[in-house]
Design a protein around this motif. Structure first.
Motif, PDB file in Angstrom:
ATOM      1  N   PHE A 122       0.823  -1.209   0.000  1.00  0.00           N
ATOM      2  CA  PHE A 122       0.000   0.000   0.000  1.00  0.00           C
ATOM      3  C   PHE A 122       0.856   1.258   0.000  1.00  0.00           C
ATOM      4  CE2 PHE A 122      -2.803   3.244   1.917  1.00  0.00           C
ATOM      5  CZ  PHE A 122      -3.857   3.172   1.022  1.00  0.00           C
ATOM      6  N   GLU A 123       1.987   1.216   0.684  1.00  0.00           N
ATOM      7  CA  GLU A 123       2.862   2.386   0.723  1.00  0.00           C
ATOM      8  C   GLU A 123       3.448   2.694  -0.652  1.00  0.00           C
ATOM      9  OE1 GLU A 123       4.427   2.384   5.361  1.00  0.00           O
ATOM     10  OE2 GLU A 123       5.378   1.049   3.908  1.00  0.00           O
ATOM     11  N   VAL A 124       3.889   1.676  -1.389  1.00  0.00           N
ATOM     12  CA  VAL A 124       4.476   1.961  -2.703  1.00  0.00           C
ATOM     13  C   VAL A 124       3.398   2.419  -3.689  1.00  0.00           C
ATOM     14  CG1 VAL A 124       6.408   0.378  -2.358  1.00  0.00           C
ATOM     15  CG2 VAL A 124       4.366  -0.451  -3.533  1.00  0.00           C
ATOM     16  N   ILE A 125       2.173   1.880  -3.570  1.00  0.00           N
ATOM     17  CA  ILE A 125       1.095   2.322  -4.461  1.00  0.00           C
ATOM     18  C   ILE A 125       0.714   3.771  -4.141  1.00  0.00           C
ATOM     19  CG2 ILE A 125      -1.278   1.903  -5.238  1.00  0.00           C
ATOM     20  CD1 ILE A 125      -0.884  -1.034  -4.447  1.00  0.00           C
ATOM     21  N   THR A 126       0.681   4.111  -2.853  1.00  0.00           N
ATOM     22  CA  THR A 126       0.387   5.488  -2.460  1.00  0.00           C
ATOM     23  C   THR A 126       1.445   6.437  -2.990  1.00  0.00           C
ATOM     24  OG1 THR A 126      -0.647   4.664  -0.419  1.00  0.00           O
ATOM     25  CG2 THR A 126      -0.128   7.007  -0.514  1.00  0.00           C
ATOM     26  N   ALA A 127       2.697   6.047  -2.872  1.00  0.00           N
ATOM     27  CA  ALA A 127       3.787   6.872  -3.395  1.00  0.00           C
ATOM     28  C   ALA A 127       3.658   7.041  -4.904  1.00  0.00           C
ATOM     29  CB  ALA A 127       5.136   6.249  -3.037  1.00  0.00           C
ATOM     30  N   MET A 128       3.300   5.969  -5.599  1.00  0.00           N
ATOM     31  CA  MET A 128       3.105   6.038  -7.048  1.00  0.00           C
ATOM     32  C   MET A 128       2.007   7.031  -7.406  1.00  0.00           C
ATOM     33  SD  MET A 128       3.430   1.936  -7.828  1.00  0.00           S
ATOM     34  CE  MET A 128       2.520   2.029  -9.374  1.00  0.00           C
ATOM     35  N   ALA A 129       0.902   6.991  -6.646  1.00  0.00           N
ATOM     36  CA  ALA A 129      -0.221   7.891  -6.923  1.00  0.00           C
ATOM     37  C   ALA A 129       0.179   9.344  -6.733  1.00  0.00           C
ATOM     38  CB  ALA A 129      -1.404   7.537  -6.026  1.00  0.00           C
ATOM     39  N   MET A 130       0.881   9.634  -5.665  1.00  0.00           N
ATOM     40  CA  MET A 130       1.275  11.017  -5.401  1.00  0.00           C
ATOM     41  C   MET A 130       2.244  11.526  -6.463  1.00  0.00           C
ATOM     42  SD  MET A 130       1.422  11.012  -1.257  1.00  0.00           S
ATOM     43  CE  MET A 130      -0.122  10.751  -0.340  1.00  0.00           C
ATOM     44  N   LEU A 131       3.159  10.671  -6.876  1.00  0.00           N
ATOM     45  CA  LEU A 131       4.090  11.032  -7.940  1.00  0.00           C
ATOM     46  C   LEU A 131       3.346  11.261  -9.252  1.00  0.00           C
ATOM     47  CD1 LEU A 131       7.026  11.299  -8.959  1.00  0.00           C
ATOM     48  CD2 LEU A 131       7.017   8.817  -9.308  1.00  0.00           C
ATOM     49  N   TYR A 132       2.384  10.407  -9.535  1.00  0.00           N
ATOM     50  CA  TYR A 132       1.643  10.495 -10.794  1.00  0.00           C
ATOM     51  C   TYR A 132       0.864  11.804 -10.889  1.00  0.00           C
ATOM     52  CZ  TYR A 132      -1.583   9.180 -14.554  1.00  0.00           C
ATOM     53  OH  TYR A 132      -2.299   9.157 -15.723  1.00  0.00           O
ATOM     54  N   PHE A 133       0.106  12.120  -9.846  1.00  0.00           N
ATOM     55  CA  PHE A 133      -0.747  13.308  -9.885  1.00  0.00           C
ATOM     56  C   PHE A 133       0.049  14.607  -9.743  1.00  0.00           C
ATOM     57  CE2 PHE A 133      -4.030  10.214  -8.224  1.00  0.00           C
ATOM     58  CZ  PHE A 133      -4.712  10.132  -9.427  1.00  0.00           C
ATOM     59  N   ALA A 134       1.242  14.534  -9.184  1.00  0.00           N
ATOM     60  CA  ALA A 134       2.048  15.741  -9.001  1.00  0.00           C
ATOM     61  C   ALA A 134       2.916  16.048 -10.213  1.00  0.00           C
ATOM     62  CB  ALA A 134       2.931  15.597  -7.766  1.00  0.00           C
ATOM     63  N   LYS A 135       3.448  15.018 -10.888  1.00  0.00           N
ATOM     64  CA  LYS A 135       4.458  15.263 -11.909  1.00  0.00           C
ATOM     65  C   LYS A 135       4.134  14.677 -13.283  1.00  0.00           C
ATOM     66  CE  LYS A 135       8.264  15.617  -8.581  1.00  0.00           C
ATOM     67  NZ  LYS A 135       9.628  15.144  -8.207  1.00  0.00           N
ATOM     68  N   ILE A 136       3.541  13.487 -13.316  1.00  0.00           N
ATOM     69  CA  ILE A 136       3.316  12.830 -14.605  1.00  0.00           C
ATOM     70  C   ILE A 136       2.009  13.275 -15.241  1.00  0.00           C
ATOM     71  CG2 ILE A 136       2.952  10.587 -15.725  1.00  0.00           C
ATOM     72  CD1 ILE A 136       4.896   9.380 -13.719  1.00  0.00           C
ATOM     73  N   HIS A 137       0.950  13.340 -14.458  1.00  0.00           N
ATOM     74  CA  HIS A 137      -0.351  13.796 -14.971  1.00  0.00           C
ATOM     75  C   HIS A 137      -1.001  14.713 -13.939  1.00  0.00           C
ATOM     76  CE1 HIS A 137      -4.073  12.757 -17.588  1.00  0.00           C
ATOM     77  NE2 HIS A 137      -4.287  13.886 -16.928  1.00  0.00           N
ATOM     78  N   PRO A 138      -0.556  15.951 -13.841  1.00  0.00           N
ATOM     79  CA  PRO A 138      -1.164  16.893 -12.880  1.00  0.00           C
ATOM     80  C   PRO A 138      -2.650  17.103 -13.196  1.00  0.00           C
ATOM     81  CG  PRO A 138       0.936  17.723 -13.695  1.00  0.00           C
ATOM     82  CD  PRO A 138       0.585  16.547 -14.551  1.00  0.00           C
TER      83      PRO A 138
END
Length: 430
Positions: A122-138
């Motif tokens: 769950f921690e790595v998926i949460t980190a992925m989500a935050m990275l995605y919405f912040a940098k890859i697909h704002p």
């Protein structure tokens, strides 16, 4: 470097063996290495025992009607893993999952060598989500659903513009506490200083905990029954009809797109949240957006008919409070009908409290199991077998046979663990 989606997914799922490790230190470590993506997000944080996913769906649908691009982070998934990270209801692509894994995996390997230990699935998926919405697909706004509890949940590193608490119930008591007050304390942990909170919590003892937390943080509290109320006027084939009243506006004759008495509370909570965004953050939300938004809301496995002839109803009622709501909704919609129920649950849930509730609406209860480590097996159901209850291992064959036998007026209700419901959905889709 991982190049195939299946390999990326396997790496993520292999981390299930690490179990649940409450705490924010590993997330904070990863966020620092990723240059704090969580600080770039305009986020709404949604917690509670039941109703989180549906409330996310209602808020997303309303905001989409206004033209906003809305990211969502939810769990668990129903049909495919990718849907946990979505934009306007569309799951991210396999390629994007691979890209995110290749960024997060080296950090996870590095973190494992520290005293903090390896991050969980769950921690790595949460980190992925935050990275995605912040940098890859704002996106314009992100809706983060709490995974477990709140105070020590991985998502609680965000500083949202609004917190929402849907309900409090006795679930995950081995982690969150044995009493309503203890669980409310964990759920209220998502309330940050100065950040307003919308609460649909009903128990007085839980309300007091949330009020105390909000007061300590100088957070404005919008409480069901005080700052907003609703009336369930009638059930419709496609959903429910309600009237809504609040400090920021009233609406009559709202049709919500999800079936079930409990969805009335979830929709009302979402409306209150959106009205706050309009009032305090100048979100361009009008009455027509709210009406269309709640009417067009869809969320899988919530009183969902997956077959009309014969009628087969799917609902992910996976804990005591969920079963209570389901039973009441079935009584309302089918007052003169007994259902055949196919049920599979997790062995760490309160099966002894959940199953007797199903008797109120069941002509027959069929217990089954499925491929999941925590799934209740035949021996776990043995104490409940008898009279109109029995165990069948092969649920797939049973459903196929019932589809041939069930008449138009009969009802097959499939319910229990969301992981089981996910397997059912895949079977029907195939």
């Amino acid at each position: 470097m991982i190049t195939a989606f299946d390999d990326a997914l396997q790496w993520i799922h292999n981390r299930l063996s690490l179990g649940i490790k409450p705490g924010l230190q590993r997330m904070e470590w990863m966020m620092e290495k990723l240059d704090y993506p969580e600080r770039r997000l305009k986020a709404i944080h949604i917690g509670g025992t039941n109703g989180k996913g549906s409330t996310v769906a209602f808020i997303r649908s309303i905001l989409q009607e206004t033209g906003y691009e809305v990211g969502t982070f939810t769990s668990p998934y129903i049909e495919q893993f990718n849907e946990r990270i979505s934009v306007n209801g569309q799951a991210i692509s396999d390629e994007e999952i691979v890209e995110l894994v290749n960024i997060v995996k080296p950090l996870a390997d590095q973190l494992e060598q520290t005293d903090l230990g390896a991050p969980t699935e769950f921690e790595v998926i949460t980190a992925m989500a935050m990275l995605y919405f912040a940098k890859i697909h704002p996106v314009d706004v992100v809706l983060f659903e709490v995974g477990l509890g709140g105070r020590l949940d991985s998502t609680n590193i965000i500083h949202p513009i609004l917190a929402v608490i849907t309900s409090i119930g006795l679930d995950h008591t081995h982690i969150l506490g044995e009493t309503i007050e203890e669980i409310a304390f964990e759920k209220a942990g998502i309330i940050k200083g100065g950040v307003p909170v919308v609460s649909a919590v009903e128990q007085q003892e839980a309300k007091q905990v949330i009020e105390k937390r909000a007061k300590e943080g100088r957070s404005s509290l919008y409480d069901l029954g005080k700052h907003f109320t609703y009336e369930h006027t009638r059930s419709l084939p496609e959903g429910e009809e309600i009237e809504f009243q609040s400090v920021y506006g009233d609406f009559k004759g709202l049709t919500i797109g999800l079936r079930g008495n409990h969805q009335v509370s979830n929709a009302s909570t979402a409306i209150m949240a959106c009205l706050y965004l309009k009032k305090m953050y100048a979100f361009l939300i009008e009455e027509e957006h709210i009406r269309k938004g709640v009417q067009n809301t869809q969320w899988p496995a919530r009183m969902e008919f997956i077959s009309d002839r014969p009628p087969i109803l799917l609902d992910g009622a996976h804990n005591y409070e969920g079963i209570q709501s389901l039973v009441q909704s079935i009584k309302t919609r089918f007052p003169n009908k007994k259902a055949t129920i196919l049920f599979a649950g997790l062995k760490d849930k309160k099966l002894d409290k959940m199953i007797p509730l199903l008797d109120e609406i069941a002509e027959e209860i069929i217990f089954t199991t499925f491929d999941f480590p925590r799934a209740a097996k035949e021996e776990d159901f043995a104490v409940f077998i008898g009279d109109h209850r029995k165990f069948i291992a092969d649920w797939n064959t049973y459903i196929e046979e019932r589809k041939q036998q069930t008449g138009e007026t009969d009802l097959l209700l499939i319910t229990g663990s969301l992981y089981f419901i996910s397997a059912i959905k895949k079977c029907f889709n195939n």
